[in-house]
Design an enzyme around this catalytic site. Structure first.
Site, PDB file in Angstrom:
ATOM      1  N   TRP A  32       0.919  -1.217   0.065  1.00 44.05           N
ATOM      2  CA  TRP A  32       0.041  -0.116   0.125  1.00 44.05           C
ATOM      3  C   TRP A  32       0.809   1.259   0.079  1.00 44.05           C
ATOM      4  O   TRP A  32       0.533   2.025  -0.893  1.00 44.05           O
ATOM      5  CB  TRP A  32      -0.884   0.013   1.195  1.00 44.05           C
ATOM      6  CG  TRP A  32      -2.022  -1.217   0.958  1.00 44.05           C
ATOM      7  CD1 TRP A  32      -2.184  -2.061   2.144  1.00 44.05           C
ATOM      8  CD2 TRP A  32      -2.906  -1.536  -0.077  1.00 44.05           C
ATOM      9  NE1 TRP A  32      -3.212  -2.946   1.611  1.00 44.05           N
ATOM     10  CE2 TRP A  32      -3.771  -2.593   0.337  1.00 44.05           C
ATOM     11  CE3 TRP A  32      -3.215  -0.961  -1.179  1.00 44.05           C
ATOM     12  CZ2 TRP A  32      -4.392  -3.068  -0.301  1.00 44.05           C
ATOM     13  CZ3 TRP A  32      -4.277  -1.261  -1.811  1.00 44.05           C
ATOM     14  CH2 TRP A  32      -5.004  -2.509  -1.476  1.00 44.05           C
ATOM     15  N   ASP A  50      -1.937   6.913   5.932  1.00 42.78           N
ATOM     16  CA  ASP A  50      -3.032   5.755   5.572  1.00 42.78           C
ATOM     17  C   ASP A  50      -3.214   4.930   6.749  1.00 42.78           C
ATOM     18  O   ASP A  50      -2.433   4.365   7.352  1.00 42.78           O
ATOM     19  CB  ASP A  50      -2.269   5.065   4.284  1.00 42.78           C
ATOM     20  CG  ASP A  50      -3.126   4.185   3.974  1.00 42.78           C
ATOM     21  OD1 ASP A  50      -4.340   3.762   4.683  1.00 42.78           O
ATOM     22  OD2 ASP A  50      -2.930   3.138   3.083  1.00 42.78           O
ATOM     23  N   LYS A  89     -12.055  -1.698   6.757  1.00 46.03           N
ATOM     24  CA  LYS A  89     -11.440  -2.505   7.884  1.00 46.03           C
ATOM     25  C   LYS A  89     -11.934  -2.399   9.056  1.00 46.03           C
ATOM     26  O   LYS A  89     -12.066  -3.473   9.871  1.00 46.03           O
ATOM     27  CB  LYS A  89      -9.727  -1.951   7.654  1.00 46.03           C
ATOM     28  CG  LYS A  89      -9.452  -1.821   6.335  1.00 46.03           C
ATOM     29  CD  LYS A  89      -8.834  -3.308   5.581  1.00 46.03           C
ATOM     30  CE  LYS A  89      -8.692  -3.202   4.137  1.00 46.03           C
ATOM     31  NZ  LYS A  89      -7.724  -2.492   3.821  1.00 46.03           N
TER      32      LYS A  89
HETATM   33  C1  LIG Z   1      -7.082  -2.004   2.384  1.00 50.65           C
HETATM   34  C2  LIG Z   1      -6.131  -1.033   2.217  1.00 50.65           C
HETATM   35  C3  LIG Z   1      -6.053   0.017   1.263  1.00 50.65           C
HETATM   36  C4  LIG Z   1      -6.827   0.253   0.081  1.00 50.65           C
HETATM   37  O1  LIG Z   1      -7.985   0.680   0.471  1.00 50.65           O
HETATM   38  P1  LIG Z   1      -9.154   0.816  -0.839  1.00 50.65           P
HETATM   39  O2  LIG Z   1     -10.230   1.490   0.137  1.00 50.65           O
HETATM   40  O3  LIG Z   1      -9.617  -0.494  -1.354  1.00 50.65           O
HETATM   41  O4  LIG Z   1      -8.551   1.593  -1.908  1.00 50.65           O
HETATM   42  C5  LIG Z   1      -5.009   0.977   1.490  1.00 50.65           C
HETATM   43  N1  LIG Z   1      -4.190   1.035   2.418  1.00 50.65           N
HETATM   44  C6  LIG Z   1      -4.140   0.008   3.338  1.00 50.65           C
HETATM   45  C7  LIG Z   1      -3.264   0.269   4.682  1.00 50.65           C
HETATM   46  C8  LIG Z   1      -5.234  -0.863   3.481  1.00 50.65           C
HETATM   47  O5  LIG Z   1      -5.245  -1.934   4.305  1.00 50.65           O
END
Ligand SMILES: *Cc1c(COP(=O)(O)O)cnc(C)c1O
Length: 355
Positions: free
Chosen positions: A99, A165, A189
């Protein structure tokens, strides 16, 4: 048989979130209409958005001068919105997983990306430390929890603003929002269903770029219109609100952290004790409280498939590790009750006895 939901994302939600969504799918706020079929500008839905924003601020103790937004496009769209809005010439990135790598790729469209450190050399199984962040970087981008590799980091102390993030660990522990220019998280999540993306942005950090920013990708558009510039994802935002209420009723992020430490502790202790399993993250302080990744020990490698089937037959769902790591991953987000973690531990112990 009871199902134990260890999926990494979309993932487990509090029971009450699902119940309230089911109810509102038929009759939302006494309107006699589904939450899916009322205007986002109706007073009933505006109240949902307002309360969700207020609860995010309350739960994370968001200081004055920050805006809370519910956008669409997932964390992946934030990979580009962050540099579009905040990166003038140079930004620093901590490369801790796929990511993080994807976020760097997007930042490259906007200027110089300085990779301050990387754990790619060891399949991202640790969090790099003691890296140097250029003082003239506009921000340091971090991924607080690396969902795929089962690593999680403490809030770093650096001299530039942070951009983070937090898709897979937001609301799992307290944080100091004042350190950040931007925090973002896909909801799917730890908060709600996919389709909503939570953004917390420092107002003062915006408006400093010379480049023109397309309307939908400019945070100021969404701040001004209170996340209603275009139609927000009404059902996911409604669901997020139910989880936020649940968080508050259950003691907020401080209480979550306490339970999360206990839950993860039980599972890591068993992984470390059980002769058949080992953690993929050797440095204990780097181990995630949200995604617990483990593999068979070399001696028992041949039993991987058998354990997967054994555990699946006992109702453990979603424990297969990401293909880049292999083995197993138990995602134990806020909504995961300790009983489910205990059930997985019991299955591991029982399996050990069969060999
Ligand atoms: C799942 C995830 C993403 C991707 O998220 P989307 O909403 O599918 O774009 C990005 N960063 C992390 C840390 C993730 O766990």
């Amino acid at each position: 048989m009871k199902k134990h939901n260890f999926y990494a994302g979309p993932s487990i939600l509090p029971e009450i979130t699902k119940e309230k969504v089911a109810e509102a799918a038929m009759n939302f706020a006494g309107t006699g209409l589904s939450v899916m079929e009322v205007s986002h500008r109706s007073k009933e839905f505006v109240a949902v958005m307002d309360e969700a924003v207020a609860l995010v601020k309350e739960l994370l103790k968001v200081p004055e001068g920050y805006s809370v937004l519910f956008l669409q496009g997932g964390a992946s769209t934030q990979f580009l919105m962050a540099p579009y809005n905040l990166m003038d010439k140079k930004a620093a990135y901590l490369h801790t997983g796929v990511w993080a790598k994807k976020s760097m790729k997007e930042a490259n469209f906007f200027g110089e990306v300085v990779e301050v450190a990387s754990s790619a050399d060891a399949t991202y199984n640790y969090i790099p430390k003691n890296y140097v962040v250029p003082a003239d970087a506009d921000y340091l981008h971090i991924t607080t929890n690396n969902t795929i590799y089962g690593t999680q980091m403490a809030e770093p102390t650096v001299s530039v603003p942070l951009v983070a993030d937090m898709s897979s660990d937001i609301f799992s522990r307290p944080l100091d929002v004042a350190k950040y220019d931007l925090i973002y998280a896909g909801a799917q999540k730890n908060l709600g269903p996919s389709g909503a993306t939570l953004v917390i942005v420092k107002d003062e950090a915006l408006g400093k770029m010379e480049r023109p920013i397309p309307t939908m990708l400019d945070y100021r558009t969404h701040i001004k219109s209170e996340s209603m510039f275009n139609t927000p994802s009404t059902l996911p935002v409604f669901a997020c609100l139910q989880t936020l209420r649940w968080l508050k009723e259950n003691g907020g992020v401080e209480a979550m952290e306490k339970v999360n430490i206990e839950k993860a502790g039980v599972l890591y202790d068993e992984i470390d004790r059980n002769k058949m399993f080992q953690s993929t993250v050797p440095v204990k302080e780097d181990r995630s409280l949200m995604n617990v990744t483990f593999v068979m020990t070399p001696e028992f490698a041949e039993f991987e498939k058998e354990f997967f089937e054994f555990a699946s037959a006992k109702g453990m769902l979603g424990i297969k590790g990401h293909r880049s790591v292999g083995g197993f991953r138990a995602s134990i987000y806020n909504a995961m009750p300790p009983e489910s973690v205990n059930a997985l531990v019991a299955a591991m112990q029982e399996f050990e006895l069969t060999k």
